[in-house]
Motif scaffolding. Structure first.
Motif, PDB file in Angstrom:
ATOM      1  N   GLY A  80      33.912  27.823 -17.695  1.00  0.00           N
ATOM      2  CA  GLY A  80      32.570  27.422 -17.271  1.00  0.00           C
ATOM      3  C   GLY A  80      31.630  28.608 -17.426  1.00  0.00           C
ATOM      4  O   GLY A  80      31.970  29.725 -17.027  1.00  0.00           O
ATOM      5  N   VAL A  81      30.484  28.389 -18.049  1.00  0.00           N
ATOM      6  CA  VAL A  81      29.486  29.444 -18.244  1.00  0.00           C
ATOM      7  C   VAL A  81      28.255  29.082 -17.428  1.00  0.00           C
ATOM      8  O   VAL A  81      27.720  27.971 -17.544  1.00  0.00           O
ATOM      9  CB  VAL A  81      29.115  29.603 -19.735  1.00  0.00           C
ATOM     10  CG1 VAL A  81      28.073  30.709 -19.905  1.00  0.00           C
ATOM     11  CG2 VAL A  81      30.361  29.912 -20.557  1.00  0.00           C
ATOM     12  N   TYR A  82      27.798  30.032 -16.609  1.00  0.00           N
ATOM     13  CA  TYR A  82      26.698  29.763 -15.676  1.00  0.00           C
ATOM     14  C   TYR A  82      25.630  30.857 -15.774  1.00  0.00           C
ATOM     15  O   TYR A  82      25.944  32.025 -16.019  1.00  0.00           O
ATOM     16  CB  TYR A  82      27.228  29.682 -14.243  1.00  0.00           C
ATOM     17  CG  TYR A  82      28.265  28.601 -14.060  1.00  0.00           C
ATOM     18  CD1 TYR A  82      27.895  27.309 -13.723  1.00  0.00           C
ATOM     19  CD2 TYR A  82      29.621  28.872 -14.257  1.00  0.00           C
ATOM     20  CE1 TYR A  82      28.843  26.302 -13.581  1.00  0.00           C
ATOM     21  CE2 TYR A  82      30.577  27.867 -14.116  1.00  0.00           C
ATOM     22  CZ  TYR A  82      30.184  26.590 -13.780  1.00  0.00           C
ATOM     23  OH  TYR A  82      31.116  25.592 -13.641  1.00  0.00           O
ATOM     24  N   SER A  83      24.391  30.448 -15.575  1.00  0.00           N
ATOM     25  CA  SER A  83      23.287  31.409 -15.574  1.00  0.00           C
ATOM     26  C   SER A  83      22.604  31.406 -14.210  1.00  0.00           C
ATOM     27  O   SER A  83      22.716  30.435 -13.443  1.00  0.00           O
ATOM     28  CB  SER A  83      22.262  31.064 -16.661  1.00  0.00           C
ATOM     29  OG  SER A  83      21.638  29.813 -16.387  1.00  0.00           O
ATOM     30  N   TYR A  84      21.890  32.489 -13.958  1.00  0.00           N
ATOM     31  CA  TYR A  84      21.330  32.695 -12.620  1.00  0.00           C
ATOM     32  C   TYR A  84      20.126  33.620 -12.747  1.00  0.00           C
ATOM     33  O   TYR A  84      20.212  34.662 -13.414  1.00  0.00           O
ATOM     34  CB  TYR A  84      22.429  33.303 -11.756  1.00  0.00           C
ATOM     35  CG  TYR A  84      22.023  33.860 -10.416  1.00  0.00           C
ATOM     36  CD1 TYR A  84      21.719  33.034  -9.359  1.00  0.00           C
ATOM     37  CD2 TYR A  84      21.971  35.241 -10.212  1.00  0.00           C
ATOM     38  CE1 TYR A  84      21.373  33.537  -8.132  1.00  0.00           C
ATOM     39  CE2 TYR A  84      21.621  35.760  -8.981  1.00  0.00           C
ATOM     40  CZ  TYR A  84      21.328  34.906  -7.941  1.00  0.00           C
ATOM     41  OH  TYR A  84      20.970  35.418  -6.729  1.00  0.00           O
ATOM     42  N   HIS A  85      18.987  33.235 -12.177  1.00  0.00           N
ATOM     43  CA  HIS A  85      17.755  34.014 -12.298  1.00  0.00           C
ATOM     44  C   HIS A  85      17.433  34.755 -10.994  1.00  0.00           C
ATOM     45  O   HIS A  85      17.540  34.198  -9.906  1.00  0.00           O
ATOM     46  CB  HIS A  85      16.573  33.120 -12.651  1.00  0.00           C
ATOM     47  CG  HIS A  85      16.575  32.660 -14.073  1.00  0.00           C
ATOM     48  ND1 HIS A  85      17.322  31.590 -14.510  1.00  0.00           N
ATOM     49  CD2 HIS A  85      15.938  33.145 -15.174  1.00  0.00           C
ATOM     50  CE1 HIS A  85      17.128  31.418 -15.807  1.00  0.00           C
ATOM     51  NE2 HIS A  85      16.302  32.347 -16.234  1.00  0.00           N
ATOM     52  N   THR A  86      17.030  36.005 -11.166  1.00  0.00           N
ATOM     53  CA  THR A  86      16.496  36.799 -10.062  1.00  0.00           C
ATOM     54  C   THR A  86      15.069  37.189 -10.440  1.00  0.00           C
ATOM     55  O   THR A  86      14.786  37.516 -11.594  1.00  0.00           O
ATOM     56  CB  THR A  86      17.345  38.067  -9.823  1.00  0.00           C
ATOM     57  OG1 THR A  86      18.656  37.679  -9.415  1.00  0.00           O
ATOM     58  CG2 THR A  86      16.734  38.936  -8.731  1.00  0.00           C
ATOM     59  N   TYR A  87      14.163  37.167  -9.458  1.00  0.00           N
ATOM     60  CA  TYR A  87      12.750  37.401  -9.736  1.00  0.00           C
ATOM     61  C   TYR A  87      12.300  38.734  -9.132  1.00  0.00           C
ATOM     62  O   TYR A  87      12.492  38.983  -7.943  1.00  0.00           O
ATOM     63  CB  TYR A  87      11.906  36.246  -9.193  1.00  0.00           C
ATOM     64  CG  TYR A  87      12.376  34.915  -9.731  1.00  0.00           C
ATOM     65  CD1 TYR A  87      12.024  34.501 -11.013  1.00  0.00           C
ATOM     66  CD2 TYR A  87      13.223  34.102  -8.976  1.00  0.00           C
ATOM     67  CE1 TYR A  87      12.484  33.298 -11.527  1.00  0.00           C
ATOM     68  CE2 TYR A  87      13.694  32.897  -9.497  1.00  0.00           C
ATOM     69  CZ  TYR A  87      13.316  32.497 -10.768  1.00  0.00           C
ATOM     70  OH  TYR A  87      13.785  31.312 -11.272  1.00  0.00           O
ATOM     71  N   LEU A  88      11.727  39.584  -9.983  1.00  0.00           N
ATOM     72  CA  LEU A  88      11.237  40.890  -9.568  1.00  0.00           C
ATOM     73  C   LEU A  88       9.714  40.866  -9.492  1.00  0.00           C
ATOM     74  O   LEU A  88       9.053  40.184 -10.285  1.00  0.00           O
ATOM     75  CB  LEU A  88      11.677  41.975 -10.549  1.00  0.00           C
ATOM     76  CG  LEU A  88      13.185  42.076 -10.834  1.00  0.00           C
ATOM     77  CD1 LEU A  88      13.452  43.190 -11.842  1.00  0.00           C
ATOM     78  CD2 LEU A  88      13.969  42.317  -9.553  1.00  0.00           C
ATOM     79  N   GLU A  89       9.171  41.597  -8.568  1.00  0.00           N
ATOM     80  CA  GLU A  89       7.719  41.645  -8.370  1.00  0.00           C
ATOM     81  C   GLU A  89       7.251  43.094  -8.302  1.00  0.00           C
ATOM     82  O   GLU A  89       7.866  43.929  -7.634  1.00  0.00           O
ATOM     83  CB  GLU A  89       7.345  40.937  -7.064  1.00  0.00           C
ATOM     84  CG  GLU A  89       5.863  41.046  -6.718  1.00  0.00           C
ATOM     85  CD  GLU A  89       5.562  40.630  -5.289  1.00  0.00           C
ATOM     86  OE1 GLU A  89       4.541  39.965  -5.065  1.00  0.00           O
ATOM     87  OE2 GLU A  89       6.351  40.995  -4.385  1.00  0.00           O
ATOM     88  N   ALA A  90       6.162  43.375  -9.018  1.00  0.00           N
ATOM     89  CA  ALA A  90       5.507  44.677  -8.935  1.00  0.00           C
ATOM     90  C   ALA A  90       4.243  44.513  -8.100  1.00  0.00           C
ATOM     91  O   ALA A  90       3.463  43.584  -8.324  1.00  0.00           O
ATOM     92  CB  ALA A  90       5.152  45.202 -10.319  1.00  0.00           C
ATOM     93  N   TYR A  91       4.052  45.391  -7.127  1.00  0.00           N
ATOM     94  CA  TYR A  91       2.913  45.253  -6.226  1.00  0.00           C
ATOM     95  C   TYR A  91       2.390  46.627  -5.801  1.00  0.00           C
ATOM     96  O   TYR A  91       3.057  47.657  -6.001  1.00  0.00           O
ATOM     97  CB  TYR A  91       3.312  44.449  -4.989  1.00  0.00           C
ATOM     98  CG  TYR A  91       4.306  45.156  -4.087  1.00  0.00           C
ATOM     99  CD1 TYR A  91       3.870  45.883  -2.971  1.00  0.00           C
ATOM    100  CD2 TYR A  91       5.679  45.112  -4.340  1.00  0.00           C
ATOM    101  CE1 TYR A  91       4.787  46.544  -2.152  1.00  0.00           C
ATOM    102  CE2 TYR A  91       6.584  45.767  -3.531  1.00  0.00           C
ATOM    103  CZ  TYR A  91       6.136  46.473  -2.437  1.00  0.00           C
ATOM    104  OH  TYR A  91       7.032  47.133  -1.631  1.00  0.00           O
ATOM    105  N   VAL A  92       1.207  46.610  -5.221  1.00  0.00           N
ATOM    106  CA  VAL A  92       0.631  47.825  -4.657  1.00  0.00           C
ATOM    107  C   VAL A  92       0.270  47.535  -3.204  1.00  0.00           C
ATOM    108  O   VAL A  92      -0.302  46.492  -2.893  1.00  0.00           O
ATOM    109  CB  VAL A  92      -0.602  48.299  -5.461  1.00  0.00           C
ATOM    110  CG1 VAL A  92      -1.704  47.248  -5.471  1.00  0.00           C
ATOM    111  CG2 VAL A  92      -1.133  49.622  -4.912  1.00  0.00           C
ATOM    112  N   ASP A  93       0.632  48.440  -2.329  1.00  0.00           N
ATOM    113  CA  ASP A  93       0.361  48.282  -0.899  1.00  0.00           C
ATOM    114  C   ASP A  93      -0.978  48.938  -0.574  1.00  0.00           C
ATOM    115  O   ASP A  93      -1.054  50.137  -0.297  1.00  0.00           O
ATOM    116  CB  ASP A  93       1.490  48.924  -0.089  1.00  0.00           C
ATOM    117  CG  ASP A  93       1.308  48.714   1.418  1.00  0.00           C
ATOM    118  OD1 ASP A  93       0.397  47.941   1.795  1.00  0.00           O
ATOM    119  OD2 ASP A  93       2.065  49.328   2.201  1.00  0.00           O
TER     120      ASP A  93
END
Length: 201
Positions: A80-93
């Motif tokens: 079984g082949v599976y994919s998975y997404h992670t989301y990165l965010e660039a921000y300024v405080d």
């Protein structure tokens, strides 16, 4: 990679920024102090996002010991082949801005902004893995939800290790975020009749 986007709050903050600087009733107030206050109210400003795709495989190959012996006795395939997404965010405080980070030179029609450094964080991840390929034949057992959940956690751990050992994704996001921030604030100040010099700490 997702197209970088400016958060909706930025637009509202920009309108407040313009209104505050054009308000004739507060001309006596230091414009730098007022601008700094408005920027701090925005808090965290999201500038760019990226989706990182991880792919993992579940199969009977690579087993050891007694499991390996049983695997040789079974007929068929199991993969079984599976994919998975992670989301990165660039921000300024922007809440981290300090006195002196905004300099207004009214006689030169120039504003200098010294923005906090761009930061990158994991903003979210898929709730489940996506099945890209599945093949179970013969006497092989089906791939269970528990195995898929275990694979998901393994991929998440692997990604975090990759992010810790290499800042390739972070560098790309920060570069995009800096460009967005400079373009946004430059255009905003230009609308007010000011030239700008924008730097990052």
């Amino acid at each position: 990679m997702r197209i970088p986007r400016v958060a909706t709050t930025v637009i509202a903050a920009g309108l407040l920024f313009l209104a505050s600087c054009k308000d004739a009733s507060v001309e006596a107030e230091d414009p730098a102090v007022r601008v700094l206050s408005e920027l701090r109210d925005v808090n965290r400003l999201s500038l760019a996002e990226m989706s990182v795709n991880k792919v993992g495989t579940i199969s009977d190959s690579g087993t050891t010991g007694f499991a390996s012996l049983l695997n040789k006795l079974k007929v068929g395939d199991r993969i079984g082949v599976y994919s998975y997404h992670t989301y990165l965010e660039a921000y300024v405080d922007l809440d981290a801005m300090e006195d002196g980070d905004v300099e207004v030179f009214a006689d030169r029609r120039l504003v200098k902004l010294h923005l906090p450094p761009i930061k990158v964080r994991i903003a979210g991840r898929d709730a489940t893995v996506t099945e890209e390929h599945y093949r179970v034949t013969g006497l092989r057992s089906t791939i269970s939800p528990a195995e898929r959940a275990q694979l998901k956690e393994l991929m998440n751990t692997t990604l975090r290790q990759e992010l810790a050992s290499s800042d390739e994704y972070g560098d790309r996001l920060r570069a995009s975020a800096r460009e967005k921030a400079v373009g946004y604030f430059s255009a905003l100040l230009q609308m007010m009749g000011y030239d700008s010099e924008i730097t990052f700490k």
